[in-house]
Design an enzyme around this catalytic site. Sequence first.
Site, mmCIF file in Angstrom:
data_model
loop_
_atom_site.group_PDB
_atom_site.id
_atom_site.type_symbol
_atom_site.label_atom_id
_atom_site.label_comp_id
_atom_site.label_asym_id
_atom_site.label_seq_id
_atom_site.Cartn_x
_atom_site.Cartn_y
_atom_site.Cartn_z
ATOM 1 N N GLU A 41 1.140 -1.009 -0.251
ATOM 2 C CA GLU A 41 -0.082 -0.035 0.432
ATOM 3 C C GLU A 41 0.419 1.228 0.224
ATOM 4 O OE1 GLU A 41 -2.446 -0.794 3.899
ATOM 5 O OE2 GLU A 41 -3.340 0.973 3.192
ATOM 6 N N ARG A 268 4.999 -13.130 9.562
ATOM 7 C CA ARG A 268 5.173 -11.443 9.090
ATOM 8 C C ARG A 268 6.235 -11.664 10.541
ATOM 9 N NH1 ARG A 268 3.282 -6.331 9.894
ATOM 10 N NH2 ARG A 268 1.644 -7.286 9.024
ATOM 11 N N LYS A 278 3.548 0.587 10.189
ATOM 12 C CA LYS A 278 3.641 2.050 9.780
ATOM 13 C C LYS A 278 3.654 3.537 10.057
ATOM 14 C CE LYS A 278 3.045 0.307 4.468
ATOM 15 N NZ LYS A 278 2.102 0.062 4.080
HETATM 16 P P1 ATP Z 1 1.870 -2.269 8.123
HETATM 17 O O1 ATP Z 1 0.786 -3.058 8.535
HETATM 18 O O2 ATP Z 1 2.525 -0.931 9.291
HETATM 19 O O3 ATP Z 1 0.691 -0.970 7.422
HETATM 20 P P2 ATP Z 1 1.046 -3.370 5.837
HETATM 21 O O4 ATP Z 1 1.088 -5.063 6.070
HETATM 22 O O5 ATP Z 1 -0.167 -2.839 5.838
HETATM 23 O O6 ATP Z 1 2.220 -2.725 7.202
HETATM 24 P P3 ATP Z 1 1.657 -3.094 2.730
HETATM 25 O O7 ATP Z 1 2.272 -2.670 2.405
HETATM 26 O O8 ATP Z 1 0.139 -3.385 2.725
HETATM 27 O O9 ATP Z 1 1.962 -3.029 4.922
HETATM 28 O O10 ATP Z 1 2.324 -4.611 2.470
HETATM 29 C C1 ATP Z 1 2.665 -4.995 2.003
HETATM 30 C C2 ATP Z 1 3.205 -6.829 1.731
HETATM 31 O O11 ATP Z 1 3.949 -6.669 2.863
HETATM 32 C C3 ATP Z 1 1.872 -7.246 2.176
HETATM 33 O O12 ATP Z 1 2.264 -8.766 1.692
HETATM 34 C C4 ATP Z 1 2.646 -7.873 3.600
HETATM 35 O O13 ATP Z 1 2.024 -8.928 3.917
HETATM 36 C C5 ATP Z 1 4.042 -8.147 3.240
HETATM 37 N N1 ATP Z 1 4.541 -7.381 4.675
HETATM 38 C C6 ATP Z 1 4.301 -6.165 5.269
HETATM 39 N N2 ATP Z 1 4.480 -6.197 6.726
HETATM 40 C C7 ATP Z 1 5.790 -7.498 6.921
HETATM 41 C C8 ATP Z 1 6.833 -8.093 7.595
HETATM 42 N N3 ATP Z 1 6.836 -6.939 8.834
HETATM 43 N N4 ATP Z 1 7.132 -9.589 7.523
HETATM 44 C C9 ATP Z 1 6.969 -9.679 6.227
HETATM 45 N N5 ATP Z 1 6.021 -9.427 5.394
HETATM 46 C C10 ATP Z 1 5.096 -7.924 5.633
HETATM 47 MG MG MG Z 2 -2.012 -3.774 4.384
#
Ligand code: ATP
Ligand code: MG
Length: 557
Positions: A41, A268, A278
């Site tokens: 995102e 994760r 984030k």
């Molecule tokens: P946040 O929850 O901090 O906003 P997010 O998971 O929503 O982070 P995205 O931009 O949606 O962030 O993530 C893009 C991809 O990265 C998704 O497939 C997500 O599952 C993966 N991802 C995000 N954080 C992690 C993590 N800590 N470890 C492994 N994969 C991750």
């Molecule tokens: Mg997300």
Amino acid sequence: MSADIFDDTDKAEGGNFIRNFIDEDLAAGRYTGVTTRFPPEPNGYLHIGHAKSICLNFGLAQDYNGRCNLRFDDTNPVKEDVEYVDSIREDVRWLGFQWQEPIHYASDYFEKLYECAEVLIQKGLAYVDDLTAEEVREYRGTLTEPGKNSPWRDRGVEENLDLFRRMRAGEFADGAKSLRAKIDMASPNINMRDPALYRIRKASHHRTGDQWVIYPMYDYTHCVSDAIEGMSHSICTLEFEDHRPLYDWVLEALDWPAPRPRQIEFARLNLEYTVMSKRKLLQLVKENFVDGWDDPRLPTVAALRRRGFTPESLRLFASRIGVAKRDSWIEYYWLEKSVRDDLNPQTPRVMAVLKPLKVVIENFPEGETREFSGPLFPDEPDKMPFRKLVMEREIFIDEDDFMLDPPKKFYRLGPGREVLLRWGFYIHCHEVVKDAEGRATELRCTYSEEPRGFGAGSGGQPAVIHWVPGKASIPAHVRLYDRLFKVPRPKGDLGKELNPESLVDCPGARLEPYLAEAQAGQRFQFERLGYFIADEPLHSRETPTFNRIVTLRDKRS
Ligand code: ATP
Ligand code: MG
């Protein structure tokens, strides 16, 4: 987590459960190839957790000769920004991966998603609801109680179509109506209790401008986007496990032709001594706890790059920690070890003094210099040329290499003691000049070509210490970075949990003359002090600026 699972074998090469699923699917003929995607995102910078997901998705595509798409999941116009889109593209490329062109955006599919929503309405599988967000919450029920049907749930198809089209046309205010899937308000899985598919949001989108006033929800968008792009495996983090039935429901409801993508969840990454959400990263940046998204203390990819981590070291880290099904915390040590292991064989050794203490070598003639040469790769003498070192009558050593009253275990310099200057000669300290507080400000020494038996090691063996010449050395800005938090598993209380020593400046630092040629982005080992990088963008010949990437020794805590 036990240490022995992290041996040096490349775990990603070996089995991980996702590969097993994929192998089964291919063997059963469910898919003819492997297609994955990385779907960020664009509402923040990528962090090391994303790097893990990138290595996984792009790595699988590489290994199975498939393809991996980069898709921006840009369904929330309010939080997203092109700044983030650009940084994410740069970070993925820097990590060493190439997506299948073109880059995709969920917003490319807004029209298609809208058409699919009309199909669901026509099939009686979606309805326009007039409940407010708060009422929707009340009607939803809890984990132990079923929800209640909305009074608007049984609207006819024609009325729903008409209302949905008017939602699109902008006739209703934000939040006045929503489109919901008609599934089961009594489902034990709350995600299946008539989840929202569309909401009204009169906001400009960074790509579609003011074309839309309704925006599709993430869960609905994601599965349809995956299906449009022909994904075989949609890999996501564990929190989406309970959303999988909805993922499958939408594609089933749309009669999406086989093969449909298969969602697989993995744990994760949680890394000790830092935060990954984030929201918390944004707070650290916006409230100036750190100096921007690429502050070398952050776990963002941009920050790790500036800190001096290599893409290879991050990929090595990702492969070592592997892919697990259950959540765990990874010790910071593994990140540091990966960069050390990567830098060790390829990084030239030079000398710098961070806290200079003046040494006057009294039997060295005033105004003269003498040249020594030192190998840049002492462990592999044939690998690279030597560089010249300049000895002067006045030199600097590090304050930490001298003690006025050294205890037994301290083998370095003290009054009456002798050490070997790295690649140079021996010096013997016979007098200490002190300031009013009794601190040493200058050491008076004499040099010799051979040891004289005053070393503090066994049998008078002298320790070897680093040094720089007084005049020919270069003043520099050197910044020592350490863990951002002082507690291993921060809860996010920035006031109490931040490590006050996460950044230490060394105002008097001096570098050996060889480093005058250093280019921004070049890495060196400063002997005995750690690995350093000439900072991008701040380093220049006029203002040499170095960041410590990592210390030399493995510290587990
Ligand atoms: P946040 O929850 O901090 O906003 P997010 O998971 O929503 O982070 P995205 O931009 O949606 O962030 O993530 C893009 C991809 O990265 C998704 O497939 C997500 O599952 C993966 N991802 C995000 N954080 C992690 C993590 N800590 N470890 C492994 N994969 C991750
Ligand atoms: Mg997300």
